[in-house]
Design a protein around this motif. Structure first.
Motif, short mmCIF file in Angstrom:
data_model
loop_
_atom_site.label_atom_id
_atom_site.label_comp_id
_atom_site.label_asym_id
_atom_site.label_seq_id
_atom_site.Cartn_x
_atom_site.Cartn_y
_atom_site.Cartn_z
N TYR A 95 0.73 -0.98 0.00
CA TYR A 95 -0.08 0.01 -0.12
C TYR A 95 0.88 1.25 0.02
CZ TYR A 95 -3.63 2.99 1.85
OH TYR A 95 -4.47 4.48 2.14
N ALA A 96 0.45 2.34 -0.60
CA ALA A 96 1.16 3.33 -0.53
C ALA A 96 0.24 4.82 -0.65
CB ALA A 96 2.00 3.56 -2.05
N GLY A 97 -0.77 4.66 0.31
CA GLY A 97 -1.44 6.00 0.49
C GLY A 97 -2.87 5.76 0.04
N SER A 98 -3.82 6.57 0.51
CA SER A 98 -5.23 6.32 0.05
C SER A 98 -5.24 7.00 -1.37
CB SER A 98 -6.15 7.25 0.93
OG SER A 98 -5.90 8.70 1.01
N ASN A 99 -4.55 7.70 -2.01
CA ASN A 99 -4.72 8.35 -3.34
C ASN A 99 -3.60 7.61 -4.32
OD1 ASN A 99 -6.91 10.28 -2.77
ND2 ASN A 99 -5.45 11.33 -1.93
N ASN A 100 -3.36 6.47 -3.75
CA ASN A 100 -2.16 5.77 -4.72
C ASN A 100 -2.16 4.38 -4.66
OD1 ASN A 100 0.12 4.55 -5.86
ND2 ASN A 100 1.36 6.55 -5.19
N PHE A 101 -2.54 3.61 -5.62
CA PHE A 101 -2.89 2.23 -5.63
C PHE A 101 -1.70 1.54 -4.78
CE2 PHE A 101 -3.55 -2.17 -6.59
CZ PHE A 101 -2.51 -2.52 -6.88
N GLY A 102 -0.46 1.93 -5.02
CA GLY A 102 0.64 1.08 -4.48
C GLY A 102 1.38 0.42 -5.83
N ASP A 155 -19.03 3.83 -6.60
CA ASP A 155 -18.59 4.04 -8.03
C ASP A 155 -17.32 5.05 -7.95
OD1 ASP A 155 -21.69 4.33 -9.95
OD2 ASP A 155 -20.04 2.77 -9.64
N ASN A 156 -16.72 5.41 -6.78
CA ASN A 156 -15.47 5.81 -6.99
C ASN A 156 -14.43 5.01 -7.50
OD1 ASN A 156 -16.34 8.19 -5.77
ND2 ASN A 156 -15.43 7.96 -3.56
N THR A 157 -13.40 5.62 -8.38
CA THR A 157 -12.75 4.83 -9.19
C THR A 157 -11.29 5.46 -9.05
OG1 THR A 157 -13.16 5.96 -11.25
CG2 THR A 157 -14.39 3.82 -10.87
N TYR A 158 -10.48 4.54 -9.33
CA TYR A 158 -8.75 5.09 -9.17
C TYR A 158 -8.30 4.24 -10.16
CZ TYR A 158 -4.84 7.42 -7.70
OH TYR A 158 -3.53 8.02 -7.91
N TYR A 159 -7.45 4.92 -11.04
CA TYR A 159 -6.85 4.18 -12.19
C TYR A 159 -5.25 4.31 -12.39
CZ TYR A 159 -11.47 4.32 -14.16
OH TYR A 159 -13.00 4.20 -14.27
N ASN A 160 -4.58 3.39 -12.89
CA ASN A 160 -2.92 3.39 -13.07
C ASN A 160 -2.97 4.84 -13.99
OD1 ASN A 160 -0.40 3.27 -14.02
ND2 ASN A 160 -0.45 1.07 -13.54
N GLY A 192 -20.05 -2.08 1.46
CA GLY A 192 -18.68 -1.27 1.82
C GLY A 192 -17.63 -1.92 2.07
N GLY A 193 -16.52 -1.63 2.28
CA GLY A 193 -15.30 -2.11 2.91
C GLY A 193 -14.64 -2.90 1.90
N ASN A 194 -14.78 -3.07 0.90
CA ASN A 194 -13.99 -3.70 -0.23
C ASN A 194 -13.92 -2.85 -1.37
OD1 ASN A 194 -13.74 -6.12 1.29
ND2 ASN A 194 -15.87 -6.79 0.45
N SER A 195 -12.90 -2.85 -2.21
CA SER A 195 -13.01 -2.29 -3.63
C SER A 195 -12.48 -3.60 -4.57
CB SER A 195 -11.82 -1.43 -3.60
OG SER A 195 -10.38 -1.95 -3.60
N TRP A 196 -12.86 -3.15 -5.95
CA TRP A 196 -12.80 -4.39 -6.93
C TRP A 196 -11.82 -3.81 -7.83
CZ3 TRP A 196 -15.30 -8.55 -5.18
CH2 TRP A 196 -16.17 -8.03 -3.89
N SER A 197 -10.79 -4.63 -8.13
CA SER A 197 -9.64 -4.55 -8.89
C SER A 197 -9.67 -5.25 -10.30
CB SER A 197 -8.33 -4.47 -8.38
OG SER A 197 -8.10 -3.38 -7.23
N TRP A 198 -8.99 -4.48 -11.12
CA TRP A 198 -8.37 -5.38 -12.35
C TRP A 198 -7.06 -5.25 -12.46
CZ3 TRP A 198 -11.22 -8.36 -15.40
CH2 TRP A 198 -12.74 -8.39 -15.46
N ILE A 199 -6.31 -6.30 -12.61
CA ILE A 199 -4.75 -6.41 -12.51
C ILE A 199 -4.44 -7.30 -13.74
CG2 ILE A 199 -2.79 -7.45 -11.35
CD1 ILE A 199 -4.63 -6.86 -8.75
N ILE A 239 -13.72 1.67 -15.57
CA ILE A 239 -14.04 0.71 -14.87
C ILE A 239 -15.43 0.65 -14.19
CG2 ILE A 239 -13.81 -0.95 -12.53
CD1 ILE A 239 -10.71 -0.67 -13.06
N SER A 240 -16.57 -0.08 -14.28
CA SER A 240 -17.78 0.13 -13.85
C SER A 240 -18.28 -0.85 -13.14
CB SER A 240 -18.64 0.53 -15.12
OG SER A 240 -18.75 -0.39 -15.97
N LEU A 241 -19.65 -0.67 -12.24
CA LEU A 241 -20.25 -1.70 -11.63
C LEU A 241 -21.71 -1.84 -12.19
CD1 LEU A 241 -19.74 -0.48 -7.79
CD2 LEU A 241 -18.56 -2.27 -8.91
N ASP A 242 -21.92 -3.16 -11.86
CA ASP A 242 -23.42 -3.39 -12.48
C ASP A 242 -24.00 -4.13 -11.07
OD1 ASP A 242 -25.78 -4.31 -13.03
OD2 ASP A 242 -25.16 -4.75 -15.30
N THR A 243 -24.44 -3.37 -10.32
CA THR A 243 -24.93 -4.05 -9.13
C THR A 243 -26.10 -4.92 -9.22
OG1 THR A 243 -26.38 -2.12 -8.41
CG2 THR A 243 -24.16 -2.08 -7.42
#
Lengths: 111, 119
Positions: free
Chosen positions: A93-100, B57-62, B32-39, B71-75
């Motif tokens: 982990y590398a912080g909440s705004n960073n995947f790591g 629906d919050n997302t974070y991308y490389n 809540g509590g989990n996130s769902w990733s693609w690797i 990345i999207s959800l279909d609940t």
């Protein structure tokens, strides 16, 4: 963000121990106690072996243990068995705004 | 027992869009509590995180893929999906979906699906 550095390979005879290092920076391993380790057999999905530096999920043998010092985490496999032969990846982990980042991977061979 | 199953075309033409779906059983993607990733994992290489999505629906991308990824959800189907636009041969890889139980504790992983980009 750069990948965590792992040795490409490690080996040991059955019954022996092998330790794999995972070196990061003060932005990841050095700051957070959230290092995980994954085992991957050929053609298979990774499997969680260690999380939060040294915790084992249910079902993972206690031959697997983790530790951390400074910017480097380590995975030790004691009492090596043939089925431990696999690739191992670390992740931090590398912080909440960073995947790591993931590690570069280590191939463990049981001699 | 939580299981994830990735599915989608195994062959995509260059410049087209890669679309994959991950079906989750044994857990709700809207809790809540989990996130769902693609690797993904290029042949013979290490793991590369693509991105993740939370139940809200919050997302974070490389950052290296951010301009091409969604990345999207279909609940209703308990699924989450990956779209990767304008693919090239460099996107040829095994794509995994995984549940992150927090702080990069990926457990479990789906079985992985090989996507080849070729004309």
């Amino acid at each position: 963000q750069s990948a965590l550095t792992q040795p490409p390979s490690a080996s040991g005879s059955p019954g022996q121990s092998v330790t794999i290092s995972c070196t990061g920076t003060s932005s990841d391993i050095g700051t957070y106690n959230y290092v995980s380790w994954y085992q991957q057999h050929p053609g298979k999905a990774p499997k969680l072996m260690i999380y939060e530096v040294n915790k084992r999920p249910s079902g993972v043998p206690d031959r697997f243990s983790g530790s951390k010092s400074g910017n480097t985490a380590s995975l030790t496999v004691s009492g090596l068995q043939a089925e431990d032969e696999a690739d191992y990846f670390c992740c931090s982990y590398a912080g909440s705004n960073n995947f790591g980042v993931f590690g570069t991977g280590t191939k463990v061979t049981v001699l | 027992q939580v299981q994830l199953q990735a599915s989608g075309p195994g062959l995509v033409k260059p410049s087209q869009t890669l679309s994959l779906t991950c079906t989750v059983s044994g857990d709700s993607i809207s809790s809540g509590g989990n996130s769902w990733s693609w690797i993904r994992q290029h042949p013979g290489k290490g793991l590369e995180w693509i991105g993740y999505i939370y139940y809200n629906d919050n997302t974070y991308y490389n950052p290296s893929l951010k301009t091409r990824v969604k990345i999207s959800l279909d609940t209703s189907k308990n699924q989450f999906s990956l779209e990767l636009r304008s693919v090239t041969a460099a996107d040829t890889a095994v794509y995994y979906c995984a549940r992150d139980r927090g702080k990069r504790r990926f457990d479990p992983w789906g079985q992985g699906t090989l996507v080849t980009v070729s004309s």
